[in-house]
Enzyme design. Structure first.
Site, PDB file in Angstrom:
ATOM      1  N   ASP A   1     -10.889   2.527   4.346  1.00  0.00           N
ATOM      2  CA  ASP A   1     -11.298   1.010   4.330  1.00  0.00           C
ATOM      3  C   ASP A   1     -12.739   0.698   4.051  1.00  0.00           C
ATOM      4  O   ASP A   1     -13.227  -0.371   3.401  1.00  0.00           O
ATOM      5  CB  ASP A   1     -10.938   0.283   5.545  1.00  0.00           C
ATOM      6  CG  ASP A   1      -9.730  -0.533   5.547  1.00  0.00           C
ATOM      7  OD1 ASP A   1      -9.284  -0.837   4.236  1.00  0.00           O
ATOM      8  OD2 ASP A   1      -9.157  -1.034   6.400  1.00  0.00           O
TER       9      ASP A   1
ATOM     10  N   LYS B   1       0.920  -1.158  -0.110  1.00  0.00           N
ATOM     11  CA  LYS B   1       0.074  -0.118  -0.042  1.00  0.00           C
ATOM     12  C   LYS B   1       0.754   1.222  -0.045  1.00  0.00           C
ATOM     13  O   LYS B   1       0.547   2.373  -0.808  1.00  0.00           O
ATOM     14  CB  LYS B   1      -0.895   0.043   1.257  1.00  0.00           C
ATOM     15  CG  LYS B   1      -2.116  -1.116   1.170  1.00  0.00           C
ATOM     16  CD  LYS B   1      -2.692  -1.386   2.550  1.00  0.00           C
ATOM     17  CE  LYS B   1      -3.622  -2.533   2.091  1.00  0.00           C
ATOM     18  NZ  LYS B   1      -4.310  -2.898   3.520  1.00  0.00           N
TER      19      LYS B   1
ATOM     20  N   GLN C   1      -4.316  -1.660   9.799  1.00  0.00           N
ATOM     21  CA  GLN C   1      -4.348  -2.933   9.055  1.00  0.00           C
ATOM     22  C   GLN C   1      -4.815  -4.239   9.867  1.00  0.00           C
ATOM     23  O   GLN C   1      -4.415  -4.295  11.161  1.00  0.00           O
ATOM     24  CB  GLN C   1      -2.939  -3.336   8.836  1.00  0.00           C
ATOM     25  CG  GLN C   1      -2.605  -4.547   7.977  1.00  0.00           C
ATOM     26  CD  GLN C   1      -3.326  -4.509   6.460  1.00  0.00           C
ATOM     27  OE1 GLN C   1      -3.295  -3.612   5.757  1.00  0.00           O
ATOM     28  NE2 GLN C   1      -3.777  -5.789   6.129  1.00  0.00           N
TER      29      GLN C   1
END
Ligand code: NDP
Length: 292
Positions: free
Chosen positions: A120, A53, A97
């Protein structure tokens, strides 16, 4: 039949080209899109995802801040990081994460992220907007990537039977909502571990999205000839022929390519699209704070 490839890498490359233009437009206004990625612990797969990412941010000239905390971190410390990032005007997107260490309440921590920075798309406010059929929230990256890839391949979903195998908060359920949403207009069945006659249910699908986390579970006999099959699964399976001792497998047996009209590969299918959609959410978050 040999299925056409639902090529997530090629589609993601097109998305990235568009995003580079949008990032340049933002920079021309003095705005630098900025993603903060927080990782707790030393799970090797999670570190690979985070690095990828951060690397993509670099390619797209999006600023990234990588906060790595030890697995012994307590929840209050992580909460403090999230609150600070929520306050910072120069941070547009925040990603924590998954998975977090077992002593942390992942859902409660996700809820703390400001919805407009929740790149997200897991915050209840964003998932709630999705249920309402609104597209003004942050859409979850993996399901949104699946939809983008289907559009890229010009696959018409209107009136088609879609089966989503899996009902998780991050993939299965939002994928089902997006497929059934106005504009996509598929007729959707959600299957899960309690579904009876799973093979027959899958075989009804014109579009089958597999998100179960079971390597090669969907067999050619489960697939209607000519169906579109999207393989979300990312599973590590032992492979002694490889130096590292493992390989990645999807949830769909690669022999399904003999039956399907389209099939997304693993790797190189949904994975790159997930990251591309994360980047798009970050750019969108920056654009909405600094509109035209
Ligand atoms: P979860 O474990 O959260 O959910 C799995 C779902 O599959 C559950 O709904 C479960 O049913 C169902 N399921 C499990 N076993 C069976 C079975 N034998 N028969 C029918 N249904 C079953 O997984 P995720 O949704 O988070 O992820 C799914 C897969 O996608 C994983 O391989 C993951 O690594 C991958 N993934 C890939 C991403 C990408 O970028 N490509 C991003 C995110 C995930 P029940 O609810 O009844 O337990």
């Amino acid at each position: 039949m040999s299925a056409q490839r639902l090529d997530g890498r090629a589609c993601a490359t097109e998305v990235e080209a568009e995003l580079l233009d949008r990032v340049s437009a933002l920079k021309a206004k003095g705005v630098e899109p900025h993603l903060a990625v927080v990782i707790v612990g030393d799970d090797p797969a999670s570190h690979v995802y985070v690095n990828s990412k951060v690397k993509t941010c670099g390619r797209l000239k999006i600023r990234s801040t990588h906060i790595a905390l030890p697995s012994s971190t307590d929840e209050a410390t992580l909460e403090q990081h999230i609150r600070e990032l929520n306050q910072r005007k120069d941070v547009h997107g925040i990603l924590v994460q998954s998975p977090l260490p077992p002593h942390m309440d992942e859902e409660a921590l996700t809820d703390l992220i400001a919805p407009e920075k929740d790149v997200d798309g897991f915050h209840p406010e964003n998932l709630g907007r999705l249920v309402q059929g609104r597209t003004d929230g942050m859409l979850p990256c993996t399901p949104n990537g699946v939809m983008r890839m289907l559009r890229w391949a010009n696959i018409d979903l209107v009136g088609k039977r879609a089966v989503v195998l899996g009902r998780s908060r991050i993939v299965g359920m939002p994928a089902a909502l997006l497929l059934a949403a106005r504009g996509a207009d598929a007729t959707v069945t959600v299957a899960h571990s309690r579904t009876q006659g799973l093979e027959a249910v899958c075989k009804e699908a014109d579009v089958l999205v597999a998100a179960v986390g079971r390597p090669d579970m969907v067999k050619p006999s489960w697939v209607k000839p000519g169906a579109v099959v999207v393989d979300v699964g990312i599973n590590r399976v032992e492979d002694t022929t490889r130096e590292r001792g493992w390989r990645l497998a999807g949830d769909v047996d690669p022999d399904v390519a003999e039956v399907a009209s389209w099939l997304s590969p693993v790797p190189g299918g949904v994975g790159p699209m997930t990251i591309a959609m994360l980047m798009e959410n970050t750019v969108r978050a920056a654009e909405s704070v600094h509109p035209e």
